[in-house]
Design a protein around this motif. Structure first.
Motif: not given
Lengths: 306, 324, 326
Positions: A152, A156, A240-241, A244-245, A247, A257, A260, A264, A275-276, A279, A282
């Protein structure tokens, strides 16, 4: 194989020689859970491929979106007459369509990065195993370094320097994943290289590329398939992560992602569906791939065979 | 032991050096260092001066030495956004991340060890199968989404726990900690559980596999033949053996936990290093990014070193090899 | 009259596997008196180890005792609760395992492993338990026991570890010790030392000893009685000298014939043809008949255990009545 067609009578079927592939299929099918995973994944992949034909709406076409339809609850009918079974997001985008298109992006990025990483990693792993010496230790040091660093974080940082975009996400994923393939291929190739049949091939003065592609590589395939399957799931989760961030992929082409992430801020006011549902999509995707991968590992692992 | 330590220290230093080179090249090879190290708002004269001050007109290898020298003196540049030394900025936020990561690790052990032990001792019971299915889910669930769901259920729907932030903190040893106040602890529960999700699954699987393997060992049967109580066999003979791999992996995972707290901190607006780095990336505060990377690398090396030493203390066989 | 230390009657220990019932121990009976040594002999897979584990109540699922009695000083162990059994284990009945490298827990010090054994059965102070452990180590001939107590198992050689295991077995001066091939994994010289010690200890404490082995030469010098097992059944038993000199059962004859010895130098070694049958689908009748030189049609009927001479039992319908030159 070619002589025994599918229409062969049962008596002939019983007399058939058990090919490795057939045994593989029957062993894989021993786990009903894995079969279920395979079926679910096939459906998901099909949905993603056929997205433009089955999604109620094109979520990227701003002309089709009506801001008045924003944040509708699941099951409501929007201004354009479409029933939004999974509700809409803040832009009035149909969530079901968003998820179907999002799956398309998530799967593309996941599979694409896995294939690219496999190419890069397998080549370097093979090079390490075949060249040995300094080349080998240099490549393996890089592998160790890469694996000791959390994926991660590495992803990143790469994205921080490269910026957003689907291509950049794929590059980042390839950079953090190639090492797994390299290690796998090198390990297997080193073992296979010492086998008699390779020595025999070398004695016949077969060209190196022939030995590598016709003899070494096929033997590295089973572990590569296992690692590859697991890595696709990992890549999808990682993408996805990252999205979500904020990036990963750009806002214009939301993956799961990002969908979702979009939900938020509405979560706190109880509008859970934005979001649900992405998710859940995913989760189902990742679990189905992992189920298949788990069973593949058990079936293809020679150490577990008696 | 000393030789062993010394050798590990030298190895660690080599890796730090290699990583510093990688970071340096990352900063300089990808994109213009001027853009990375100097605030975009600076005017032309300021830029010229900064380029000279930073030595960007020197050859690359000299620049690397300067970078290294500055890093050794604790100077990793100044944040554009906060106009503070990047290092200081990160160190300020470190306690929050550390307590979250420690909380997650403790939660993973408290939850994972008993469940894994149970699943290993009774592999065929329904509850064990449920535990194992749950652990597969723990590996597959996207952490950030679980975080959102936790907020939705426990903060929005039930209102039991606060959704975001660190809550009240107390200053101990010059740093602010949340886990020492009831309010802070309440704020910590959800992020810690969220962060430990993956680790709980990992601990369950490791413990279960270890228990099943150890139970088949002759020394367990011998312990039974000695007439020891089942509790003593489980808690001493089996547990001490499985603790070695579990501690190693959990220890090694501690670095990963700190790295992954980036996600959890973003979900729960936990003001730690992870949140800082995401914010910095979003505003392209590159000195902070560089500083963060170097600190994380250092942290990783230290953790690996500690794990190695702990491992050698726990397993007498390793300890002997170290002596030889 | 006091009952014998151990009397096993018609013991059946079966493993209920998915593939079928494995009758690992099937109708086994023998008696061991105070201070006596019984040699339990057979090939691997003959059920001799499972017999030993059955006596200690250490048969793991899917195996369990399916029938028969294990009378320990008159008390039936087969019907005992797990807790009552635990109190006997390591206390009145001890066991020594085959591989000394595996029987001691690698991460616990020797003192921990010995003291816990003392404390499991007696309420004594830790210091006193330690004293007992030290004495036990001295008894089995371990030099500087105080120092060795603080060591870890990997700091001992195989022979030393087996001595530690024997010392642990002796901590409570048990009435019965089951030794499952305790010298197989050791060097011949060490094996001799351990045998001599075992013999001495039995004589000193009046401990009954069951010595499980596949090695007839070990039994010859150590045991008072011998029971030969084949495919889960005792096929012959009696006083050791008589059985070895005048074996009744063809299997015993074969076993004795396969032992290399000085007297037979130059002759080809005799061997028993074929291999031990799978216990899963054992043929009806005598299990040995497929390999037996004297097999005949009647052997398809299960042969009963019969006393052919006083104190000499065999499970064969046509035993060697005359002494065979072995």
């Amino acid at each position: 194989m070619s002589s025994t067609t599918a229409g062969a009578p049962p008596a002939a079927a019983a007399a058939r020689v058990e090919t490795p592939f057939r045994r593989f299929v029957s062993e894989f099918a021993e786990s009903r859970l894995a079969l279920l995973g395979l079926v679910v994944f096939a459906i998901i992949a099909l949905v993603a491929i056929l997205a433009p034909w089955i999604a109620p709406q094109n979520p990227y076409d701003l002309a089709q979106l009506d801001i008045m339809d924003g944040r509708l609850e699941p099951g409501s009918v929007g201004g354009s007459g479409i029933t939004h079974w999974l509700g809409t997001d803040d832009q009035g985008r149909d969530m079901l369509s968003g998820i179907i298109y999002g799956l398309r992006i998530s799967l593309t990025v996941g599979a694409g990065s896995a294939i690219l990483a496999c190419l890069v990693g397998a080549s370097l792993g093979m090079l390490a195993a075949y060249a040995g010496g300094r080349t080998d230790s240099l490549i393996m040091r890089l592998v160790d370094l890469q694996l000791s660093f959390p994926a991660i974080l590495a992803a990143l940082m790469i994205l921080a320097f490269l910026g957003k975009g689907i291509l950049n996400v794929v590059i980042a994923l390839v950079v953090v994943e190639w090492a797994y393939y390299a290690r796998t291929v090198r390990g297997t190739a080193l073992v296979e290289r010492r086998r008699e049949y390779i020595e025999a091939a070398q004695c016949l003065a077969l060209p190196t590329h022939r030995i590598i592609f016709r003899h070494l590589l096929p033997n590295c395939l089973p572990p590569l398939i296992v690692v590859g399957t697991m890595q696709i799931a990992r890549a999808i989760a990682l993408e996805a992560t990252l999205s979500f961030l904020g990036l990963g992929v750009p806002i214009t082409e939301p993956s799961l992602g990002l969908l979702i992430a979009n939900g938020y801020e509405y979560m706190l006011s109880g509008k859970y569906w934005i979001s649900f549902y992405p998710g859940i999509a995913l989760l189902v995707t990742i679990v189905s791939i992992n189920l298949v991968g788990d069973q593949l590992r058990d079936v293809l692992n020679p150490r577990l065979k008696k | 032991m000393t030789v062993f330590l010394l050798r590990r220290l030298i190895q660690a230093a080599a890796v730090v050096l290699a990583m510093s080179l990688l970071v340096f090249l990352g900063v300089y090879a990808i994109g213009d260092p001027v853009e990375i190290l100097i605030s975009p708002e600076a005017d032309q004269i300021e830029r010229e001066r900064a380029i000279q001050a930073l030595g960007l007109d020197l050859p690359l290898w000299q620049q690397y030495l300067v970078f290294l020298g500055n890093a050794l003196r604790g100077d990793l540049g100044r944040s554009f956004v906060f106009n503070e030394p990047a290092l200081q900025l990160i160190l300020q936020r470190m306690p929050a991340t550390l307590e979250l990561a420690v909380g997650a690790t403790v939660a993973a052990l408290i939850i994972g060890l008993p469940l894994g032990l149970y699943a290993g001792l009774r592999p065929n019971s329904t509850l064990s199968k449920g535990i194992m299915a749950g652990s597969i889910l723990g590996f597959s669930l996207p952490t950030f989404w679980v975080g959102l769901m936790l907020i939705m259920v426990f903060a929005v729907q039930l209102g039991w726990l606060p959704s975001t932030g660190r809550g009240e903190t107390v200053e101990v040893l010059g740093m602010r900690w949340s886990f020492l106040t009831a309010n802070g602890l309440a704020h910590m529960v959800m992020p810690a559980i969220n962060l430990s999700l993956f680790k709980i699954s990992l601990v369950i699987r490791l413990t279960r596999a270890g228990v099943r393997e150890t139970m088949l060992m002759d020394y367990v049967k011998f312990a039974r033949a000695k007439g020891l109580s089942p509790t003593r066999i489980t808690m001493v003979h089996v547990f001490k053996n499985i603790l070695i791999p579990v501690v190693t992996v959990v220890g090694l995972e501690f670095g990963g936990t700190i790295a992954f707290s980036v996600v959890t901190e973003s979900v729960f607006a936990w003001p730690g290093m992870g949140k800082l780095i995401i914010d910095s990336i979003n505003v392209l505060d590159r000195p902070v990014m560089v500083a963060y990377l170097m600190i994380i690398v250092l942290m990783f090396i230290t953790i690996n070193l500690i794990v190695d030493i702990t491992y050698s203390l726990l397993d007498p066989r390793v300890r002997l090899e170290g002596k030889a | 009259m006091t009952p014998p230390t151990l009397q096993v009657r018609n013991l059946r220990t079966h493993f209920f596997t998915r593939a079928g019932v494995v009758k690992a121990v099937d109708d086994v009976s023998f008696t061991v008196d105070r201070g006596k040594v019984l040699g339990l002999v057979g090939e691997s897979g003959s059920g001799k180890s499972v017999t030993g584990f059955s006596i200690l109540g250490l048969v793991d699922p899917p195996g369990r005792i399916a029938g028969g009695q294990i009378l320990f000083k008159g008390q039936d162990l087969a019907g005992l609760s797990e807790e009552a059994m635990r109190q006997l284990r390591g206390n009145r009945i001890a066991m020594i395992f085959q591989d000394p490298m595996m029987t001691l827990n690698p991460v616990l010090r020797i003192d921990t492993q010995m003291i816990e054994t003392v404390l499991a059965h007696e309420k004594v102070s830790r210091e006193e338990a330690r004293q007992r452990a030290r004495d036990a180590l001295g008894q089995v001939g371990i030099p500087s026991p105080e120092e060795r107590l603080r060591a870890y198992p990997h700091q001992f050689s195989g022979g030393m570890r087996q001595r530690v295991a024997i010392a642990i077995a002796l901590l409570h001066k048990p009435d019965l010790i089951v030794a499952d091939e305790p010298t197989t994994a050791l060097d011949v010289t060490i094996q001799g030392q351990i045998l001599a010690e075992a013999q001495k200890l039995c004589a000193d404490f009046g401990t009954a000893l069951i010595w499980i082995t596949h090695d007839l030469s070990v039994v010859a010098g150590l045991a008072d009685d011998i029971a030969v097992m084949y495919a889960g059944k005792v096929v012959e038993q009696g006083p050791v000298t008589q059985v070895l000199d005048q074996p009744l059962h063809p299997y015993t004859v074969g076993l004795i014939g396969s032992v290399p010895s000085r007297n037979k130098r130059g002759e080809p070694l005799r061997q028993i043809p074929g291999m031990t049958p799978s216990l899963l689908n054992l043929p009806a009748g005598c299990a040995f008949r497929a390999r037996c030189p004297r097999a005949e049609a009647r052997c398809a009927e299960p042969p009963p255990m019969a006393e052919y001479r006083p104190g000499r039992h065999a499970r064969c319908i046509h035993p060697y009545e005359e002494a065979v030159a072995a």
